[in-house]
Write a protein that holds these residues in place. Structure first.
Motif, short mmCIF file in Angstrom:
data_model
loop_
_atom_site.label_atom_id
_atom_site.label_comp_id
_atom_site.label_asym_id
_atom_site.label_seq_id
_atom_site.Cartn_x
_atom_site.Cartn_y
_atom_site.Cartn_z
N ALA A 2 -5.33 -2.85 10.95
CA ALA A 2 -6.75 -3.16 11.11
C ALA A 2 -7.35 -3.44 9.74
O ALA A 2 -7.02 -2.75 8.78
CB ALA A 2 -7.49 -2.00 11.78
N LYS A 3 -8.20 -4.45 9.66
CA LYS A 3 -8.95 -4.70 8.43
C LYS A 3 -10.17 -3.81 8.45
O LYS A 3 -10.96 -3.85 9.40
CB LYS A 3 -9.36 -6.16 8.31
N ILE A 4 -10.31 -3.04 7.41
CA ILE A 4 -11.45 -2.13 7.29
C ILE A 4 -12.18 -2.48 6.00
O ILE A 4 -11.56 -2.68 4.95
CB ILE A 4 -10.99 -0.67 7.29
N THR A 5 -13.50 -2.53 6.09
CA THR A 5 -14.33 -2.79 4.92
C THR A 5 -14.97 -1.48 4.49
O THR A 5 -15.69 -0.85 5.26
CB THR A 5 -15.41 -3.85 5.21
N TYR A 6 -14.67 -1.08 3.26
CA TYR A 6 -15.26 0.10 2.64
C TYR A 6 -16.31 -0.40 1.66
O TYR A 6 -16.01 -1.26 0.82
CB TYR A 6 -14.20 0.89 1.86
N ILE A 7 -17.52 0.10 1.76
CA ILE A 7 -18.59 -0.34 0.87
C ILE A 7 -19.01 0.86 0.01
O ILE A 7 -19.44 1.89 0.54
CB ILE A 7 -19.80 -0.88 1.65
N GLU A 8 -18.87 0.69 -1.28
CA GLU A 8 -19.31 1.73 -2.20
C GLU A 8 -20.83 1.85 -2.15
O GLU A 8 -21.53 0.92 -1.72
CB GLU A 8 -18.88 1.40 -3.63
N GLU A 17 -6.27 -3.89 4.61
CA GLU A 17 -5.56 -3.68 5.86
C GLU A 17 -4.98 -2.28 5.84
O GLU A 17 -4.39 -1.85 4.85
CB GLU A 17 -4.45 -4.72 6.03
N VAL A 18 -5.18 -1.58 6.95
CA VAL A 18 -4.71 -0.20 7.07
C VAL A 18 -3.80 -0.14 8.29
O VAL A 18 -4.15 -0.64 9.37
CB VAL A 18 -5.89 0.79 7.21
N ALA A 19 -2.65 0.49 8.12
CA ALA A 19 -1.67 0.57 9.21
C ALA A 19 -2.15 1.48 10.33
O ALA A 19 -2.81 2.50 10.08
CB ALA A 19 -0.34 1.09 8.66
N ASN A 20 -1.80 1.11 11.54
CA ASN A 20 -2.10 1.94 12.69
C ASN A 20 -1.47 3.32 12.51
O ASN A 20 -0.38 3.44 11.96
CB ASN A 20 -1.56 1.31 13.98
N GLY A 21 -2.18 4.33 12.97
CA GLY A 21 -1.68 5.70 12.87
C GLY A 21 -2.19 6.44 11.66
O GLY A 21 -2.21 7.67 11.66
N LYS A 60 -18.01 2.79 19.35
CA LYS A 60 -16.61 2.38 19.57
C LYS A 60 -15.61 3.44 19.10
O LYS A 60 -14.43 3.34 19.42
CB LYS A 60 -16.34 1.06 18.86
N LEU A 61 -16.07 4.41 18.33
CA LEU A 61 -15.19 5.45 17.80
C LEU A 61 -15.12 6.62 18.76
O LEU A 61 -16.02 6.86 19.56
CB LEU A 61 -15.70 5.94 16.45
N GLN A 62 -14.03 7.38 18.64
CA GLN A 62 -13.93 8.62 19.39
C GLN A 62 -15.07 9.52 18.94
O GLN A 62 -15.43 9.53 17.76
CB GLN A 62 -12.60 9.32 19.11
N PRO A 63 -15.65 10.30 19.85
CA PRO A 63 -16.74 11.20 19.45
C PRO A 63 -16.27 12.26 18.44
O PRO A 63 -15.09 12.61 18.40
CB PRO A 63 -17.17 11.86 20.76
N LYS A 64 -17.21 12.76 17.67
CA LYS A 64 -16.93 13.85 16.73
C LYS A 64 -16.60 15.11 17.52
O LYS A 64 -17.25 15.40 18.52
CB LYS A 64 -18.15 14.14 15.85
N ASP A 65 -15.62 15.87 17.03
CA ASP A 65 -15.37 17.17 17.65
C ASP A 65 -16.18 18.23 16.91
O ASP A 65 -16.85 17.93 15.91
CB ASP A 65 -13.88 17.51 17.70
N ALA A 94 -7.87 -1.58 17.59
CA ALA A 94 -9.25 -1.66 18.07
C ALA A 94 -10.27 -1.48 16.95
O ALA A 94 -11.44 -1.83 17.12
CB ALA A 94 -9.49 -0.62 19.16
N LEU A 95 -9.84 -0.95 15.82
CA LEU A 95 -10.75 -0.75 14.69
C LEU A 95 -10.77 -1.92 13.72
O LEU A 95 -11.42 -1.85 12.67
CB LEU A 95 -10.41 0.54 13.93
N ASP A 96 -10.10 -3.01 14.08
CA ASP A 96 -10.10 -4.19 13.21
C ASP A 96 -11.54 -4.67 13.01
O ASP A 96 -12.25 -4.95 13.97
CB ASP A 96 -9.26 -5.30 13.83
#
Length: 107
Positions: A2-8, A17-21, A60-65, A94-96
């Protein structure tokens, strides 16, 4: 992957790109993204991987526990709707396109 954008906090964007898992925190660590310290290594025992998730992604994310909710109490300026610990978000296809922004500092 998934491509993830991190913004400082200063607005600098890092699209990787971050590997699944892996967790979103591990993606930041493995790509030397500044602003995510991850002092506990992903054990949900601190709040130094705190981010604000882009509003379009919150539902779209799993809820916080309960454990994540408790740790977010120690984060710098948490937002009840968008704050998450990146160690608790597992990467899937799904997090792409996920976008997260770092707070001014981690505590």
């Amino acid at each position: 992957m998934a491509k993830i954008t991190y913004i400082e906090h200063n607005g600098t964007k890092h699209e990787v790109e971050v590997a699944n898992g892996l967790s979103v925190m591990e993606g930041a660590r493995d790509n030397n993204i500044p602003g995510i310290e991850a002092d506990c290594g992903g054990a949900c025992a601190c709040s130094t991987c705190h981010v604000y998730v882009d509003g379009a992604w919150v539902e779209k994310l799993q809820p916080k526990d309960a454990m994540e909710e408790d740790m977010l109490d120690f984060a710098f300026e948490p937002n009840p709707e968008t704050s998450r610990l990146t160690c608790q978000i597992k990467v899937t296809d799904a997090l792409d396109g996920l976008v997260v922004q770092m707070p001014e500092k981690q505590i």
